[in-house]
Motif scaffolding. Structure first.
Motif, PDB file in Angstrom:
ATOM      1  N   ASP A   1       0.138  17.836 -37.176  1.00 18.17           N
ATOM      2  CA  ASP A   1      -0.170  18.258 -38.547  1.00 18.17           C
ATOM      3  C   ASP A   1      -1.537  18.892 -38.731  1.00 18.17           C
ATOM      4  O   ASP A   1      -1.902  19.271 -39.834  1.00 18.17           O
ATOM      5  CB  ASP A   1      -0.067  17.026 -39.471  1.00 18.17           C
ATOM      6  N   ASP A   2      -2.328  19.016 -37.655  1.00 17.90           N
ATOM      7  CA  ASP A   2      -3.720  19.441 -37.809  1.00 17.90           C
ATOM      8  C   ASP A   2      -3.844  20.963 -37.904  1.00 17.90           C
ATOM      9  O   ASP A   2      -3.700  21.654 -36.901  1.00 17.90           O
ATOM     10  CB  ASP A   2      -4.514  18.926 -36.612  1.00 17.90           C
TER      11      ASP A   2
ATOM     12  N   VAL B   1      -8.414  15.069 -44.635  1.00 15.90           N
ATOM     13  CA  VAL B   1      -7.495  15.094 -45.770  1.00 15.90           C
ATOM     14  C   VAL B   1      -6.114  15.451 -45.254  1.00 15.90           C
ATOM     15  O   VAL B   1      -5.960  16.441 -44.541  1.00 15.90           O
ATOM     16  CB  VAL B   1      -7.916  16.148 -46.818  1.00 15.90           C
ATOM     17  N   THR B   2      -5.137  14.619 -45.586  1.00 12.32           N
ATOM     18  CA  THR B   2      -3.746  14.917 -45.242  1.00 12.32           C
ATOM     19  C   THR B   2      -2.945  15.012 -46.528  1.00 12.32           C
ATOM     20  O   THR B   2      -3.044  14.137 -47.391  1.00 12.32           O
ATOM     21  CB  THR B   2      -3.139  13.795 -44.368  1.00 12.32           C
ATOM     22  N   LEU B   3      -2.193  16.092 -46.677  1.00 12.37           N
ATOM     23  CA  LEU B   3      -1.279  16.216 -47.808  1.00 12.37           C
ATOM     24  C   LEU B   3       0.147  16.187 -47.292  1.00 12.37           C
ATOM     25  O   LEU B   3       0.467  16.829 -46.290  1.00 12.37           O
ATOM     26  CB  LEU B   3      -1.495  17.545 -48.557  1.00 12.37           C
TER      27      LEU B   3
ATOM     28  N   LEU C   1      -3.633  11.423 -48.224  1.00 14.51           N
ATOM     29  CA  LEU C   1      -4.382  10.459 -47.417  1.00 14.51           C
ATOM     30  C   LEU C   1      -5.798  11.010 -47.276  1.00 14.51           C
ATOM     31  O   LEU C   1      -6.001  12.056 -46.663  1.00 14.51           O
ATOM     32  CB  LEU C   1      -3.733  10.281 -46.039  1.00 14.51           C
ATOM     33  N   LEU C   2      -6.763  10.309 -47.914  1.00 15.61           N
ATOM     34  CA  LEU C   2      -8.173  10.670 -47.740  1.00 15.61           C
ATOM     35  C   LEU C   2      -8.704   9.650 -46.741  1.00 15.61           C
ATOM     36  O   LEU C   2      -8.963   8.494 -47.080  1.00 15.61           O
ATOM     37  CB  LEU C   2      -8.904  10.617 -49.093  1.00 15.61           C
TER      38      LEU C   2
ATOM     39  N   ARG D   1       0.210  18.297 -43.634  1.00 16.04           N
ATOM     40  CA  ARG D   1      -0.836  19.062 -42.949  1.00 16.04           C
ATOM     41  C   ARG D   1      -2.163  18.335 -43.157  1.00 16.04           C
ATOM     42  O   ARG D   1      -2.374  17.710 -44.194  1.00 16.04           O
ATOM     43  CB  ARG D   1      -0.981  20.478 -43.511  1.00 16.04           C
ATOM     44  N   SER D   2      -3.062  18.471 -42.179  1.00 12.38           N
ATOM     45  CA  SER D   2      -4.355  17.785 -42.249  1.00 12.38           C
ATOM     46  C   SER D   2      -5.488  18.684 -41.797  1.00 12.38           C
ATOM     47  O   SER D   2      -5.280  19.636 -41.053  1.00 12.38           O
ATOM     48  CB  SER D   2      -4.359  16.554 -41.324  1.00 12.38           C
ATOM     49  N   MET D   3      -6.701  18.316 -42.233  1.00 14.03           N
ATOM     50  CA  MET D   3      -7.915  18.988 -41.762  1.00 14.03           C
ATOM     51  C   MET D   3      -9.058  17.976 -41.872  1.00 14.03           C
ATOM     52  O   MET D   3      -9.134  17.242 -42.854  1.00 14.03           O
ATOM     53  CB  MET D   3      -8.178  20.215 -42.647  1.00 14.03           C
TER      54      MET D   3
END
Lengths: 335, 215
Positions: free
Chosen positions: A136-137, A309-311, A259-260, A187-189
Motif C-alpha cells: 500500500d505504500d 497516514v493510511t486511508l 490510520l494515523l 494507500r499509505s505514505m
C-alpha cells in the motif's frame, strides 16, 4: 546506543517472554520457534489467520494475536523476515481445519521465506492455504524497476478486517478475497523525523539533521525517497495525503477509514495534532468523510520519530467488520 | 588450505570452505552491515555471520557421508538461520550446488562447474534477478562465466577458482554505480547508486574463500 536491553542477540525472545507474561488471557508463546498463538488455539471450523515478519514493528504482528484478528504470528529478528520453519509452525498453530490465510507484507525477504514455507507445507499435503500480500505504500513506484510497493499501514487494517470475517465464519476463499480487496482499497505514505537504531547494529541506520525530514519512508529505518526541510504539521499532513488521495482516486462524498500511525518515537500529542490536520484536509479540501479512525503506534519502526497516514476507502461492510469485537494486546474493543 | 588430491576437492575441503567463509564474515560483518545501512536496513553482516557461524559448527557435530549431504545440510541451515532475502537465496545456492555432486566424493573441475552453475541457477529461480539489478547475481554471474571459461581452457581447479574469485570481485565492484531494481535498495531509486551492494559483496567473499580452500 541507549536502549533497555540485556543482549542485542536476545531482544526478540526476551520481549516475547514479556508479551506472554503480560497477556496470558489472550495468547501463548513458543519461545523456541518464536511463534505466538491465540490462547487455546483456533476454534475448530474457523479459518485461521496468520502473519509474520521482522520484529521491531510492535505491536505488529505478535501484538495482534487474540480474538478477532490473528490466530498466530511468527517473529523474525529485528527487521529480518522469519525463516521458513517459523511460517510453517505458525500455519500449524493457526490451523483449525478450515484453512489458513497468510497475510504478508510485500518485502523480498518475507516473500522468499514464506514461499519456501509454502513449498514445505504443500509437501505435507496442506492445500487449504491462501496468501494476501499487502503493498500500500505510495512512496515506492510500482514498476519493474523496484521490488514493488511496500506493505505498511494497510497490513494492520487487513489483519483486523480479515480476522473479523474469519471470526464470523466466512470461508477461506472469502477471507482471502476480503484481504485482497482491503489492500487494494488502501494507500499509505510516511514521514520520518529521526532514524532508528537496530540493536545488533548499534548505530542509527541513517542520519537526519535537526531541521530535516525524510518523506516516503518505510518501516525498517531505511531512507525514504526525498529529504525536505522541517515544516509545519499542516504542510507535512498535506504532503503525506496528496499522493495517497490521488492514487486512491478518492472523490468528494466518499468515506474512509484513517490510520494515523506513529513510527514508535513520536508522542500521542503530536499524533493527535497530525490527525486533526489530516481530518481537516480530508473534510474541507477533499470533501471526504472519516468513517472510522485509529490514532497511535500500530506498525512501528523501533524508536523512529514520525508517522504514516493510511486511508482505506470504506463501505458499510468494511465499517461493520471494523466495529466487530477484537481482543488483542495491540487492538481491543467491543469484546 | 583444505585437502586436495589429484586436483579434486573432497568433503574436508568443502568444510574448510564453510569455516573460512564464516571466519571472513566474522571479520567483515561490520563492513557488510555498513554497506547495508547505506541502501538497506543494516543487518546483512550480522545475519550472514550468524548463519555461516552455525554452518561452521556442523562439521564438528556430525559425520557426513558425502559432499552433497554436507552441502544440503549447509543449505538447510542457512535457510533456517539467516532470515531476510539472503537466507533463502544462499540456502538455495548450497541446496542446488549439492545436486550435481551427489555421486562423487572428490569434486574435480567438471563437478565444481556443474555445482556452481546449479547453485547460481537456483538463486536466479528464487530471486528472479538479472545482471545489472544490483544484487548478488551481479557477482555470481561473471564468476560462473569465468570459472567455465577457465575450465574449458583446461585449467586446473585452483586456476578456475582464482579466475572465478577475481571475476566475482569485479562483479561486486560493478554494482557500485548501479541503481537497484530488486530488494529493499530498489525503494531508494537513484539514491541507491554510488554504493556497493551488500549481497554482491558477501557473494564475492564466499567465492574468494572457495579459491583459498577448494584447491
Amino acid at each position: 546506543m541507549k536502549k533497555l536491553l540485556n543482549d542485542p542477540g536476545r531482544v526478540v525472545v526476551e520481549s516475547l517472554a514479556g508479551l506472554a507474561a503480560a497477556h496470558p488471557d489472550l495468547l501463548e508463546v513458543d519461545l523456541g520457534q518464536r511463534v505466538v498463538r491465540r490462547r487455546g488455539g483456533t476454534r475448530p471450523g474457523k479459518v485461521g489467520v496468520v502473519s509474520g515478519g521482522g520484529s521491531g514493528h510492535e505491536p505488529l504482528h505478535a501484538g495482534y494475536v487474540g480474538v478477532g484478528m490473528l490466530d498466530a504470528a511468527c517473529c523474525g529478528e529485528v527487521f529480518t523476515s522469519p525463516v521458513p520453519d517459523q511460517f510453517v509452525a505458525a500455519h500449524h498453530a493457526a490451523d483449525g481445519g478450515a484453512g489458513v490465510v497468510h497475510v504478508l507484507k510485500n518485502y523480498t525477504g518475507d516473500l522468499l521465506n514464506a514461499e519456501m514455507a509454502h513449498d514445505i507445507l504443500r509437501a505435507q499435503d496442506v492445500d487449504a492455504l491462501e496468501v494476501v500480500v499487502t503493498d500500500d505504500d505510495v512512496a515506492v513506484l510500482d514498476s519493474t524497476f523496484t521490488a514493488g510497493r511496500r506493505g505498511v499501514g494497510a497490513t494492520v487494517l487487513v489483519e483486523k478486517l480479515v480476522g473479523a470475517a474469519a471470526e464470523e465464519g466466512r470461508d477461506l476463499a472469502a477471507c482471502a478475497a476480503l484481504g485482497r480487496e482491503v489492500n487494494a482499497r488502501s494507500r499509505s505514505m510516511g514521514v520520518a523525523l529521526t532514524s532508528c537504531t537496530v540493536p545488533s547494529a548499534g548505530v542509527a541506520t541513517f542520519a537526519l539533521a535537526d531541521d530535516e525530514i525524510e518523506l516516503g519512508i518505510g518501516i525498517h529505518g531505511e531512507p525514504g525517497r526525498r529529504r525536505a526541510p522541517l515544516q509545519p504539521a499542516h504542510d507535512v499532513a498535506a504532503a503525506l495525503l496528496a499522493p495517497v488521495v490521488e492514487d486512491l482516486a478518492l472523490r468528494r462524498g466518499e468515506a474512509v477509514v484513517v490510520l494515523l500511525n506513529g513510527m514508535g518515537g513520536t508522542p500521542l500529542i503530536e499524533l493527535y495534532l497530525m490527525f486533526h490536520e489530516v481530518r481537516s484536509i480530508l473534510h474541507e479540501t477533499r470533501g471526504v468523510t472519516v468513517a472510522r479512525s485509529l490514532v497511535g503506534n500500530y506498525i512501528t519502526s523501533l524508536e523512529m520519530a514520525g508517522c504514516s497516514v493510511t486511508l482505506l476507502r470504506a463501505d458499510d461492510e468494511i465499517v461493520r467488520l471494523w466495529d466487530a469485537p477484537v481482543a488483542t494486546p495491540g487492538l481491543r474493543w467491543g469484546a | 588450505m583444505g585437502s586436495v588430491r589429484d586436483d579434486v576437492a573432497d568433503l574436508t575441503a568443502f568444510q574448510s570452505w564453510i569455516a573460512e567463509t564464516s571466519a571472513e564474515l566474522d571479520e567483515h560483518a561490520g563492513h557488510l552491515t555498513e554497506l547495508d545501512r547505506a541502501i538497506g536496513d543494516g543487518d546483512h553482516g550480522t545475519n550472514m555471520a550468524r548463519g555461516f557461524g552455525r554452518c561452521a559448527e556442523l562439521a564438528g557435530e556430525e559425520q557426513f557421508p558425502s559432499i552433497d549431504a554436507y552441502l544440503k545440510k549447509v543449505g538447510m541451515t542457512l535457510v533456517s538461520t539467516v532470515g531476510g532475502a539472503s537466507g533463502p537465496l544462499y540456502g538455495t545456492f548450497f541446496l542446488r550446488f549439492a545436486g550435481p555432486l551427489a555421486a562423487t566424493d572428490d569434486a574435480g573441475v567438471h563437478a565444481l562447474a556443474q555445482g556452481l552453475r546449479a547453485g547460481v541457477d537456483g538463486i536466479v529461480a528464487r530471486g528472479k534477478a538479472e545482471v545489472g539489478d544490483k544484487t548478488m547475481y551481479d557477482t555470481f554471474a561473471p564468476a560462473l562465466e569465468a570459472f567455465d571459461a577457465a575450465a574449458v581452457a583446461g585449467s586446473p581447479v585452483a586456476e578456475c577458482l582464482r579466475a572465478c574469485a577475481e571475476a566475482a570481485d569485479s562483479g561486486r565492484d560493478s554494482t557500485e554505480p548501479l541503481v537497484a531494481r530488486k530488494g529493499r535498495a530498489s525503494y531508494l531509486g537513484e539514491r541507491s547508486a554510488g554504493h556497493l551492494d551488500p549481497g554482491a559483496s558477501s557473494a564475492a567473499l564466499l567465492l574468494r574463500a572457495a579459491a583459498r580452500t577448494l584447491a
